[in-house]
Design a protein around this motif. Structure first.
Motif, PDB file in Angstrom:
ATOM      1  N   ALA A 157       0.826  -1.202   0.000  1.00 30.97           N
ATOM      2  CA  ALA A 157       0.000   0.000   0.000  1.00 30.97           C
ATOM      3  C   ALA A 157       0.863   1.256   0.000  1.00 30.97           C
ATOM      4  O   ALA A 157       0.537   2.253  -0.663  1.00 30.97           O
ATOM      5  CB  ALA A 157      -0.934  -0.005   1.206  1.00 30.97           C
ATOM      6  N   GLN A 158       1.972   1.239   0.729  1.00 32.99           N
ATOM      7  CA  GLN A 158       2.870   2.391   0.748  1.00 32.99           C
ATOM      8  C   GLN A 158       3.456   2.659  -0.637  1.00 32.99           C
ATOM      9  O   GLN A 158       3.564   3.804  -1.078  1.00 32.99           O
ATOM     10  CB  GLN A 158       3.989   2.155   1.766  1.00 32.99           C
ATOM     11  CG  GLN A 158       3.520   2.169   3.212  1.00 32.99           C
ATOM     12  CD  GLN A 158       4.627   1.830   4.192  1.00 32.99           C
ATOM     13  OE1 GLN A 158       5.736   1.455   3.803  1.00 32.99           O
ATOM     14  NE2 GLN A 158       4.345   1.968   5.482  1.00 32.99           N
ATOM     15  N   VAL A 159       3.833   1.571  -1.328  1.00 33.45           N
ATOM     16  CA  VAL A 159       4.340   1.725  -2.692  1.00 33.45           C
ATOM     17  C   VAL A 159       3.267   2.317  -3.595  1.00 33.45           C
ATOM     18  O   VAL A 159       3.524   3.239  -4.394  1.00 33.45           O
ATOM     19  CB  VAL A 159       4.824   0.364  -3.240  1.00 33.45           C
ATOM     20  CG1 VAL A 159       5.202   0.483  -4.717  1.00 33.45           C
ATOM     21  CG2 VAL A 159       5.996  -0.157  -2.429  1.00 33.45           C
ATOM     22  N   LEU A 160       2.045   1.812  -3.472  1.00 30.97           N
ATOM     23  CA  LEU A 160       0.950   2.303  -4.315  1.00 30.97           C
ATOM     24  C   LEU A 160       0.658   3.781  -4.062  1.00 30.97           C
ATOM     25  O   LEU A 160       0.377   4.536  -5.000  1.00 30.97           O
ATOM     26  CB  LEU A 160      -0.311   1.469  -4.073  1.00 30.97           C
ATOM     27  CG  LEU A 160      -0.278   0.021  -4.570  1.00 30.97           C
ATOM     28  CD1 LEU A 160      -1.551  -0.705  -4.150  1.00 30.97           C
ATOM     29  CD2 LEU A 160      -0.104  -0.038  -6.083  1.00 30.97           C
ATOM     30  N   GLN A 220      -9.501  -6.781  -9.265  1.00 31.53           N
ATOM     31  CA  GLN A 220      -9.340  -6.454  -7.849  1.00 31.53           C
ATOM     32  C   GLN A 220      -8.570  -5.142  -7.757  1.00 31.53           C
ATOM     33  O   GLN A 220      -7.526  -4.986  -8.403  1.00 31.53           O
ATOM     34  CB  GLN A 220      -8.585  -7.567  -7.117  1.00 31.53           C
ATOM     35  CG  GLN A 220      -8.561  -7.396  -5.604  1.00 31.53           C
ATOM     36  CD  GLN A 220      -8.000  -8.632  -4.899  1.00 31.53           C
ATOM     37  OE1 GLN A 220      -6.965  -9.151  -5.282  1.00 31.53           O
ATOM     38  NE2 GLN A 220      -8.702  -9.095  -3.873  1.00 31.53           N
ATOM     39  N   VAL A 221      -9.102  -4.199  -6.999  1.00 33.63           N
ATOM     40  CA  VAL A 221      -8.491  -2.875  -6.858  1.00 33.63           C
ATOM     41  C   VAL A 221      -8.172  -2.662  -5.382  1.00 33.63           C
ATOM     42  O   VAL A 221      -9.073  -2.697  -4.535  1.00 33.63           O
ATOM     43  CB  VAL A 221      -9.426  -1.765  -7.387  1.00 33.63           C
ATOM     44  CG1 VAL A 221      -8.746  -0.400  -7.267  1.00 33.63           C
ATOM     45  CG2 VAL A 221      -9.802  -2.045  -8.847  1.00 33.63           C
ATOM     46  N   PHE A 222      -6.907  -2.420  -5.092  1.00 26.93           N
ATOM     47  CA  PHE A 222      -6.437  -2.349  -3.718  1.00 26.93           C
ATOM     48  C   PHE A 222      -5.908  -0.964  -3.384  1.00 26.93           C
ATOM     49  O   PHE A 222      -5.100  -0.396  -4.124  1.00 26.93           O
ATOM     50  CB  PHE A 222      -5.332  -3.392  -3.507  1.00 26.93           C
ATOM     51  CG  PHE A 222      -4.621  -3.301  -2.180  1.00 26.93           C
ATOM     52  CD1 PHE A 222      -5.323  -3.428  -0.988  1.00 26.93           C
ATOM     53  CD2 PHE A 222      -3.252  -3.087  -2.126  1.00 26.93           C
ATOM     54  CE1 PHE A 222      -4.669  -3.348   0.235  1.00 26.93           C
ATOM     55  CE2 PHE A 222      -2.583  -3.020  -0.916  1.00 26.93           C
ATOM     56  CZ  PHE A 222      -3.295  -3.144   0.268  1.00 26.93           C
ATOM     57  N   SER A 223      -6.382  -0.409  -2.283  1.00 25.97           N
ATOM     58  CA  SER A 223      -5.819   0.802  -1.699  1.00 25.97           C
ATOM     59  C   SER A 223      -5.657   1.914  -2.742  1.00 25.97           C
ATOM     60  O   SER A 223      -6.627   2.303  -3.384  1.00 25.97           O
ATOM     61  CB  SER A 223      -4.482   0.467  -1.014  1.00 25.97           C
ATOM     62  OG  SER A 223      -3.951   1.574  -0.348  1.00 25.97           O
ATOM     63  N   ALA A 224      -4.426   2.406  -2.918  1.00 26.83           N
ATOM     64  CA  ALA A 224      -4.186   3.561  -3.787  1.00 26.83           C
ATOM     65  C   ALA A 224      -4.246   3.227  -5.273  1.00 26.83           C
ATOM     66  O   ALA A 224      -3.958   4.075  -6.111  1.00 26.83           O
ATOM     67  CB  ALA A 224      -2.839   4.197  -3.447  1.00 26.83           C
ATOM     68  N   GLU A 225      -4.621   1.999  -5.622  1.00 27.70           N
ATOM     69  CA  GLU A 225      -4.962   1.737  -7.020  1.00 27.70           C
ATOM     70  C   GLU A 225      -6.258   2.441  -7.387  1.00 27.70           C
ATOM     71  O   GLU A 225      -6.511   2.711  -8.569  1.00 27.70           O
ATOM     72  CB  GLU A 225      -5.085   0.234  -7.274  1.00 27.70           C
ATOM     73  CG  GLU A 225      -3.751  -0.506  -7.253  1.00 27.70           C
ATOM     74  CD  GLU A 225      -3.887  -1.980  -7.582  1.00 27.70           C
ATOM     75  OE1 GLU A 225      -2.950  -2.541  -8.173  1.00 27.70           O
ATOM     76  OE2 GLU A 225      -4.941  -2.571  -7.251  1.00 27.70           O
TER      77      GLU A 225
END
Length: 396
Positions: free
Chosen positions: A22-25, A159-164
């Motif tokens: 998530a931090q990378v995104l 599937q869409v996660f966090s900052a995506e």
């Protein structure tokens, strides 16, 4: 209809730390929104969606409009979606990820509008804060990258996660959506989606949601085969008396029965088909007559065209060409047909509601009932306004 089914792609690899990812995104999203060099590349399905959202003018800091559509329009969309009969299957199939969890189940139509939700009161309130409510649009051009709008556009499970997610207020969520296709047309009926806190992400969720969507499609396909079988049973004696090459098809052109015509699985029907003499692709000039749930198509040759006659009594009898079939309508449907017989120029939904229910505001009910009637009587009934087609002779 055979289609290639793309493999579902999880947002997170098995064993990967969701907090670190998530931090990378977040870093990638911030750089992309600022037009800076990206520290890493988003997945292709996400990068392409971000580009579409930017082209649509979606604001990543604000998002799109949160006002849901009106209740009447929501009811109309639910009735027209073709998804209502699948709700129990979808809910039961995804019970494992919903039971005692912070996840919410959402079913949206082909336009991305949320039609139904299921989940605990706590998770529904959390979703309310994002505008994730019944009637709201979650199409990409409204709220950017998300599992509903992106699954519809990409035509695959996503599937869409966090900052995506394109809009920053959605970064605390993860969502997984899979499109549900109409086996009769190949088009999209809608999306089934499971959403929850970003911490609830699991790589296997996308495969589960995709499998449930495909099971729903299989049920629709089975129901379609049953409808073709019913149409075949009605058409068989009519075809036997037709005296010329003929076939029976459903409203989408799928062939239920043929007589003296080269076998087809499906034929292309003209738009706005009505009882008439018209050219049908691959068959030439044909006489088209209604059947319950479909059409009788007879090659014209030199035969004189005969129109359709509808006789309304306790039983409705339809006579056309070489055949005749009957239908026993419900009392409400009989009232609707009788009113249309007395008003051949047509009536609006509000006028029908006033005449049948004594309440002109019950247009949603009228539209739903007329939709059911048209599934039986096809081109005998026209819309805008509601009326019997002008080529049809009606007798009471």
């Amino acid at each position: 209809m055979t289609t290639t089914h793309p493999l579902p792609e999880p947002a997170l690899a098995t064993g990967e730390d969701p907090r670190e990812y998530a931090q990378v995104l977040h870093a990638v999203h911030d750089a992309a929104m600022a037009g800076l060099r990206l520290p890493a590349r988003p997945r292709p399905v996400i990068g392409q969606s971000w580009a579409r959202a930017a082209d649509a003018g979606v604001d990543p800091d604000v998002g799109g409009p949160v006002d849901p559509i009106a209740d009447a329009d929501l009811d109309r969309r639910r009735a027209a979606s073709g998804l209502a009969d699948l709700l129990d299957d979808l809910t039961q199939g995804l019970d494992a990820v919903l039971r005692d969890s912070p996840n919410i189940l959402v079913v949206a139509d082909a336009g991305g509008h949320v039609l139904w939700r299921a989940g605990t009161s706590t998770v529904r309130r959390r979703a309310d804060g994002l505008g994730f409510v019944e009637g709201a649009s979650w199409a990409e051009n409204a709220v950017g990258t998300n599992a509903i709008g992106t699954a519809l556009t990409a035509r695959r499970a996503v599937q869409v996660f966090s900052a995506e997610h394109y809009v920053r207020s959605h970064h605390t969520w993860t969502c997984t959506g899979a499109p549900i296709r109409d086996p009769r047309t190949g088009g999209m009926l809608g999306v089934v989606d499971v959403s929850g806190p970003a911490s609830s992400i699991h790589p296997t969720t996308v495969a589960l949601v995709d499998s449930v969507a495909r099971l729903a499609q299989a049920r629709l396909q089975s129901a379609h085969r049953d409808q073709l079988d019913l149409l075949r049973s009605v058409a068989a004696p009519i075809l036997a008396r037709a005296g010329r090459p003929a076939l029976a098809v459903d409203e989408f052109g799928w062939v239920a029965a043929v007589d003296r015509v080269e076998p087809h699985r499906r034929i292309s029907l003209p738009l706005d088909l009505a009882p008439s003499r018209t050219t049908v692709s691959g068959l030439g000039l044909c006489d088209v007559e209604p059947l319950p749930g479909g059409w009788l198509i007879r090659q014209a040759g030199h035969a004189e065209r005969t129109g359709s006659t509808v006789t309304i009594g306790d039983v409705v009898t339809v006579t056309s060409g070489d055949g005749e079939w009957t239908h026993r309508p419900s009392p409400r449907h009989l009232d609707l047909l009788t009113h249309l017989a007395h008003n051949r120029d047509g009536v609006s939904a509000a006028e029908l509601a006033a005449a049948i229910f004594g309440d002109s505001s019950r247009t949603v009910t009228v539209r739903a009932e007329m939709s059911r009637l048209r599934r039986t009587f096809g081109g005998l009934l026209a819309t805008r306004p509601y009326r019997f087609a002008k080529e049809v002779t009606v007798r009471l």
